[in-house]
Design a protein around this motif. Structure first.
Motif, PDB file in Angstrom:
ATOM      1  N   THR A 298       0.865  -1.178   0.000  1.00  0.00           N
ATOM      2  CA  THR A 298       0.000   0.000   0.000  1.00  0.00           C
ATOM      3  C   THR A 298       0.901   1.227   0.000  1.00  0.00           C
ATOM      4  OG1 THR A 298      -0.127   0.113   2.423  1.00  0.00           O
ATOM      5  CG2 THR A 298      -1.738  -1.285   1.318  1.00  0.00           C
ATOM      6  N   ASN A 299       0.319   2.405   0.114  1.00  0.00           N
ATOM      7  CA  ASN A 299       1.118   3.627   0.007  1.00  0.00           C
ATOM      8  C   ASN A 299       1.667   4.098   1.342  1.00  0.00           C
ATOM      9  OD1 ASN A 299      -1.250   4.498   1.234  1.00  0.00           O
ATOM     10  ND2 ASN A 299      -1.189   6.521   0.254  1.00  0.00           N
ATOM     11  N   GLY A 300       1.678   3.231   2.345  1.00  0.00           N
ATOM     12  CA  GLY A 300       1.954   3.687   3.712  1.00  0.00           C
ATOM     13  C   GLY A 300       3.395   4.057   3.977  1.00  0.00           C
ATOM     14  N   LEU A 301       3.574   5.197   4.665  1.00  0.00           N
ATOM     15  CA  LEU A 301       4.867   5.559   5.236  1.00  0.00           C
ATOM     16  C   LEU A 301       5.018   4.877   6.591  1.00  0.00           C
ATOM     17  CD1 LEU A 301       5.022   9.432   4.653  1.00  0.00           C
ATOM     18  CD2 LEU A 301       6.377   7.693   3.468  1.00  0.00           C
ATOM     19  N   ALA A 302       6.262   4.763   7.047  1.00  0.00           N
ATOM     20  CA  ALA A 302       6.487   4.282   8.408  1.00  0.00           C
ATOM     21  C   ALA A 302       5.805   5.221   9.402  1.00  0.00           C
ATOM     22  CB  ALA A 302       7.979   4.193   8.694  1.00  0.00           C
ATOM     23  N   LEU A 303       5.331   4.681  10.516  1.00  0.00           N
ATOM     24  CA  LEU A 303       4.659   5.485  11.522  1.00  0.00           C
ATOM     25  C   LEU A 303       5.679   6.341  12.272  1.00  0.00           C
ATOM     26  CD1 LEU A 303       2.173   2.863  13.054  1.00  0.00           C
ATOM     27  CD2 LEU A 303       1.950   4.256  10.975  1.00  0.00           C
ATOM     28  N   GLY A 304       5.297   7.584  12.545  1.00  0.00           N
ATOM     29  CA  GLY A 304       6.183   8.499  13.247  1.00  0.00           C
ATOM     30  C   GLY A 304       6.991   9.395  12.339  1.00  0.00           C
ATOM     31  N   VAL A 305       6.772   9.289  11.018  1.00  0.00           N
ATOM     32  CA  VAL A 305       7.527  10.092  10.055  1.00  0.00           C
ATOM     33  C   VAL A 305       6.806  11.392   9.710  1.00  0.00           C
ATOM     34  CG1 VAL A 305       8.455  10.166   7.701  1.00  0.00           C
ATOM     35  CG2 VAL A 305       8.662   8.073   9.071  1.00  0.00           C
ATOM     36  N   MET A 306       5.504  11.315   9.401  1.00  0.00           N
ATOM     37  CA  MET A 306       4.747  12.488   8.961  1.00  0.00           C
ATOM     38  C   MET A 306       3.338  12.404   9.545  1.00  0.00           C
ATOM     39  SD  MET A 306       3.660  13.595   5.068  1.00  0.00           S
ATOM     40  CE  MET A 306       5.389  13.586   4.527  1.00  0.00           C
ATOM     41  N   ASP A 307       2.923  13.445  10.254  1.00  0.00           N
ATOM     42  CA  ASP A 307       1.584  13.403  10.835  1.00  0.00           C
ATOM     43  C   ASP A 307       0.519  13.712   9.786  1.00  0.00           C
ATOM     44  OD1 ASP A 307       2.013  16.083  10.479  1.00  0.00           O
ATOM     45  OD2 ASP A 307       1.737  16.653  12.575  1.00  0.00           O
ATOM     46  N   ASP A 308      -0.716  13.366  10.125  1.00  0.00           N
ATOM     47  CA  ASP A 308      -1.884  13.574   9.254  1.00  0.00           C
ATOM     48  C   ASP A 308      -1.739  12.888   7.898  1.00  0.00           C
ATOM     49  OD1 ASP A 308      -3.317  15.089  11.127  1.00  0.00           O
ATOM     50  OD2 ASP A 308      -2.281  16.932  10.541  1.00  0.00           O
ATOM     51  N   PHE A 309      -1.003  11.786   7.881  1.00  0.00           N
ATOM     52  CA  PHE A 309      -0.847  11.037   6.630  1.00  0.00           C
ATOM     53  C   PHE A 309      -2.055  10.117   6.455  1.00  0.00           C
ATOM     54  CE2 PHE A 309       0.699   7.516   4.023  1.00  0.00           C
ATOM     55  CZ  PHE A 309       1.336   8.197   2.994  1.00  0.00           C
ATOM     56  N   ASN A 310      -2.580  10.057   5.255  1.00  0.00           N
ATOM     57  CA  ASN A 310      -3.718   9.190   4.957  1.00  0.00           C
ATOM     58  C   ASN A 310      -3.217   7.847   4.427  1.00  0.00           C
ATOM     59  OD1 ASN A 310      -5.866  11.004   5.612  1.00  0.00           O
ATOM     60  ND2 ASN A 310      -5.439  12.125   3.713  1.00  0.00           N
ATOM     61  N   PHE A 311      -3.469   6.812   5.199  1.00  0.00           N
ATOM     62  CA  PHE A 311      -2.987   5.482   4.848  1.00  0.00           C
ATOM     63  C   PHE A 311      -4.013   4.750   3.984  1.00  0.00           C
ATOM     64  CE2 PHE A 311      -0.565   6.653   8.534  1.00  0.00           C
ATOM     65  CZ  PHE A 311       0.692   6.122   8.303  1.00  0.00           C
ATOM     66  N   GLU A 312      -3.564   4.302   2.844  1.00  0.00           N
ATOM     67  CA  GLU A 312      -4.422   3.529   1.947  1.00  0.00           C
ATOM     68  C   GLU A 312      -4.499   2.087   2.437  1.00  0.00           C
ATOM     69  OE1 GLU A 312      -4.177   1.685  -2.585  1.00  0.00           O
ATOM     70  OE2 GLU A 312      -2.874   3.353  -1.983  1.00  0.00           O
ATOM     71  N   SER A 313      -5.669   1.512   2.387  1.00  0.00           N
ATOM     72  CA  SER A 313      -5.833   0.104   2.747  1.00  0.00           C
ATOM     73  C   SER A 313      -6.128  -0.715   1.506  1.00  0.00           C
ATOM     74  CB  SER A 313      -6.951  -0.073   3.764  1.00  0.00           C
ATOM     75  OG  SER A 313      -8.211   0.239   3.195  1.00  0.00           O
ATOM     76  N   LYS A 314      -5.824  -1.990   1.574  1.00  0.00           N
ATOM     77  CA  LYS A 314      -6.142  -2.918   0.487  1.00  0.00           C
ATOM     78  C   LYS A 314      -6.715  -4.192   1.091  1.00  0.00           C
ATOM     79  CE  LYS A 314      -2.914  -1.152  -2.955  1.00  0.00           C
ATOM     80  NZ  LYS A 314      -1.856  -1.468  -3.943  1.00  0.00           N
ATOM     81  N   LYS A 315      -7.215  -5.053   0.209  1.00  0.00           N
ATOM     82  CA  LYS A 315      -7.817  -6.303   0.634  1.00  0.00           C
ATOM     83  C   LYS A 315      -7.153  -7.462  -0.082  1.00  0.00           C
ATOM     84  CE  LYS A 315     -12.459  -4.283   1.320  1.00  0.00           C
ATOM     85  NZ  LYS A 315     -12.514  -4.418   2.793  1.00  0.00           N
ATOM     86  N   LEU A 316      -7.143  -8.595   0.608  1.00  0.00           N
ATOM     87  CA  LEU A 316      -6.794  -9.856  -0.027  1.00  0.00           C
ATOM     88  C   LEU A 316      -7.725 -10.916   0.544  1.00  0.00           C
ATOM     89  CD1 LEU A 316      -4.919 -11.980   1.929  1.00  0.00           C
ATOM     90  CD2 LEU A 316      -3.340 -10.064   1.711  1.00  0.00           C
ATOM     91  N   HIS A 317      -7.877 -11.984  -0.195  1.00  0.00           N
ATOM     92  CA  HIS A 317      -8.813 -13.023   0.230  1.00  0.00           C
ATOM     93  C   HIS A 317      -8.063 -14.331   0.414  1.00  0.00           C
ATOM     94  CE1 HIS A 317     -12.175 -15.899   0.143  1.00  0.00           C
ATOM     95  NE2 HIS A 317     -12.889 -14.898   0.622  1.00  0.00           N
ATOM     96  N   LEU A 318      -8.108 -14.867   1.635  1.00  0.00           N
ATOM     97  CA  LEU A 318      -7.472 -16.139   1.926  1.00  0.00           C
ATOM     98  C   LEU A 318      -8.461 -17.265   1.648  1.00  0.00           C
ATOM     99  CD1 LEU A 318      -5.643 -15.381   5.325  1.00  0.00           C
ATOM    100  CD2 LEU A 318      -4.743 -15.178   3.006  1.00  0.00           C
ATOM    101  N   LYS A 319      -8.007 -18.227   0.878  1.00  0.00           N
ATOM    102  CA  LYS A 319      -8.797 -19.426   0.667  1.00  0.00           C
ATOM    103  C   LYS A 319      -8.496 -20.428   1.780  1.00  0.00           C
ATOM    104  CE  LYS A 319      -8.487 -18.828  -4.351  1.00  0.00           C
ATOM    105  NZ  LYS A 319      -7.993 -19.423  -5.621  1.00  0.00           N
ATOM    106  N   LYS A 320      -9.334 -21.407   1.875  1.00  0.00           N
ATOM    107  CA  LYS A 320      -9.131 -22.429   2.895  1.00  0.00           C
ATOM    108  C   LYS A 320      -7.750 -23.064   2.728  1.00  0.00           C
ATOM    109  CE  LYS A 320     -11.144 -26.591   4.915  1.00  0.00           C
ATOM    110  NZ  LYS A 320     -12.269 -27.562   4.872  1.00  0.00           N
ATOM    111  N   GLY A 321      -6.975 -23.061   3.806  1.00  0.00           N
ATOM    112  CA  GLY A 321      -5.628 -23.620   3.785  1.00  0.00           C
ATOM    113  C   GLY A 321      -4.541 -22.617   3.459  1.00  0.00           C
ATOM    114  N   ASP A 322      -4.898 -21.411   2.989  1.00  0.00           N
ATOM    115  CA  ASP A 322      -3.893 -20.383   2.697  1.00  0.00           C
ATOM    116  C   ASP A 322      -3.241 -19.897   3.990  1.00  0.00           C
ATOM    117  OD1 ASP A 322      -4.399 -20.552   0.035  1.00  0.00           O
ATOM    118  OD2 ASP A 322      -5.446 -18.633  -0.141  1.00  0.00           O
ATOM    119  N   GLN A 323      -1.992 -19.489   3.845  1.00  0.00           N
ATOM    120  CA  GLN A 323      -1.242 -18.999   4.999  1.00  0.00           C
ATOM    121  C   GLN A 323      -0.642 -17.632   4.685  1.00  0.00           C
ATOM    122  OE1 GLN A 323       1.360 -22.462   5.250  1.00  0.00           O
ATOM    123  NE2 GLN A 323       0.375 -23.051   7.179  1.00  0.00           N
TER     124      GLN A 323
END
Length: 392
Positions: A298-323
């Motif tokens: 995702t587009n995330g910066l490390a925490l503690g670097v820049m305040d008021d940063f908007n962190f993008e989230s993403k999704k993934l789908h685990l199938k049965k047995g996925d790790q």
């Protein structure tokens, strides 16, 4: 330098000749007046031992060899039994008495002078001995400080280990997933952390982090980061909102430009869907029957670097047995004696060979594989792994 530090060094003169004390006081009257030399006197070895007990600040024993009741060589042996490295003995012997002088030096005397005493030579010897004592006392002070620091580090390590989950399986009543994690710090305390927690009956929060720097400051920042992520995540906020809130707090609290890379995800334990934010961390690996792949960044910066940063989230789908396997860079940046890194390629080959095992087995074998690779080279960074199996 001597005058500023030697006032704590008292000199004990041990001699049965009655004119020795007034002679010393006369010859060194200026030093006594200016408090650069401080003398005590005894007429034999027994009295000297009593003075040592009475004045523990005595650092130099200037002792004649031939004395009644207890001679100088016997006194020297008794002083050695005290095992006080800050107590030095200078022996006084008749000119030409080489046998006794050799015996005294073999028994641990620091130096010797001969009779009749040359007081200029005696002053030089005293100053040289004081310099040695001051050096030893400084070393002892520094040693005590290091012991104290080591004690504090051990306590910090115990506290740090106590806040990380260690009981597995942590949720034995949950049939839809398995989870396992482990951390090995490079030093007494480290900057890596992991955590997981049930937000509600259908959602599992999980996180891995790596604080910049090492030592106690990194360990404190690690503890603060882990606590903030857990406290915020338990409120049920989205992964983006959680990272934004924690980041703003860490930007306020951060000192010495410290920051922490974080991967934070929420697993829906019923559907296998994972919402996640990668805040500058190594991308985890998805292990399936088809093979392995890196989780999309995702587009995330490390925490503690820049305040008021908007962190993008993403999704993934685990199938049965996925790790899902999360790790810190201490794995791929482990170096052997030839200063070759373990590296992503070797790590991926290992994961491909072991992807059909439980996450607990994979993580334990991963530590063993890294240890075999480094072959005794000192660990340069913390190593942390966290794995989740979705059972469906």
């Amino acid at each position: 330098m001597i005058q500023s530090l030697q006032t704590a060094v008292k000199i004990l003169v041990v001699d049965d000749e009655t004119d020795m004390e007034p002679m010393i006081r006369q010859k060194f009257r200026r030093h006594i007046r200016e408090n650069t030399f401080d003398f005590e006197f005894a007429s034999n070895g027994l009295e000297a031992l009593e003075k040592i007990v009475e004045f523990p600040e005595i650092g130099i024993v200037l002792s004649d060899i031939n004395m009644p009741e207890m001679d100088g060589l016997t006194l020297l042996s008794k002083l050695n039994e005290l095992k006080n490295p800050g107590l030095k003995t200078v022996m006084v012997s008749a000119y030409g008495d080489i046998d006794n002088i050799r015996t005294a030096m073999n028994r641990g005397a620091f130096d010797f002078i001969t009779k009749p005493v040359n007081f200029e030579d005696l002053e030089i010897t005293i100053k040289k001995t004081i310099e040695e004592i001051i050096s030893i006392r400084r070393w002892l002070t520094e040693h005590d400080q290091l012991v104290s620091i080591q004690h504090d580090l051990n306590i910090s390590r115990d506290i740090q280990q106590a806040i990380l989950p260690k009981e597995f399986p942590p949720f034995p009543e949950e049939p839809n997933f398995d989870i396992y994690a482990s951390m090995v710090a490079a030093n007494e305390v480290g900057g890596d952390f992991y955590d997981f927690f049930l937000i509600d009956k259908d959602r599992l929060g999980f996180v891995i982090g790596d604080v910049s720097g090492k030592g106690i400051s990194a360990a404190i920042f690690m503890a603060v980061s882990r606590t903030l992520v857990r406290a915020t995540g338990l409120k049920g906020d989205s992964v983006s909102d959680c990272m934004r809130y924690v980041n703003n707090l860490l930007c306020i609290e951060s000192v010495s430009s410290m920051f922490v890379t974080v991967f934070y995800g929420i697993l829906n334990t019923q559907t296998g869907e994972v919402d996640y934010v990668n805040a500058g961390h190594n991308p985890p690996y998805l292990l399936s029957t088809e093979g392995i792949s890196k989780v999309e960044m995702t587009n995330g910066l490390a925490l503690g670097v820049m305040d008021d940063f908007n962190f993008e989230s993403k999704k993934l789908h685990l199938k049965k047995g996925d790790q899902l396997l999360l790790y810190t860079d201490g794995v791929v940046e482990a170096f052997n004696l030839e200063e070759t890194a373990y590296g992503e390629e070797k790590f991926e080959n290992f994961l491909n060979e072991n992807r059909n095992h439980s996450v607990e087995t994979i993580i334990k074998r991963s530590f063993a594989d890294v240890n075999d690779f480094v072959a005794g080279a000192p660990q340069s960074d913390d190593i942390t792994l966290l794995g989740i199996t979705f059972k469906g």
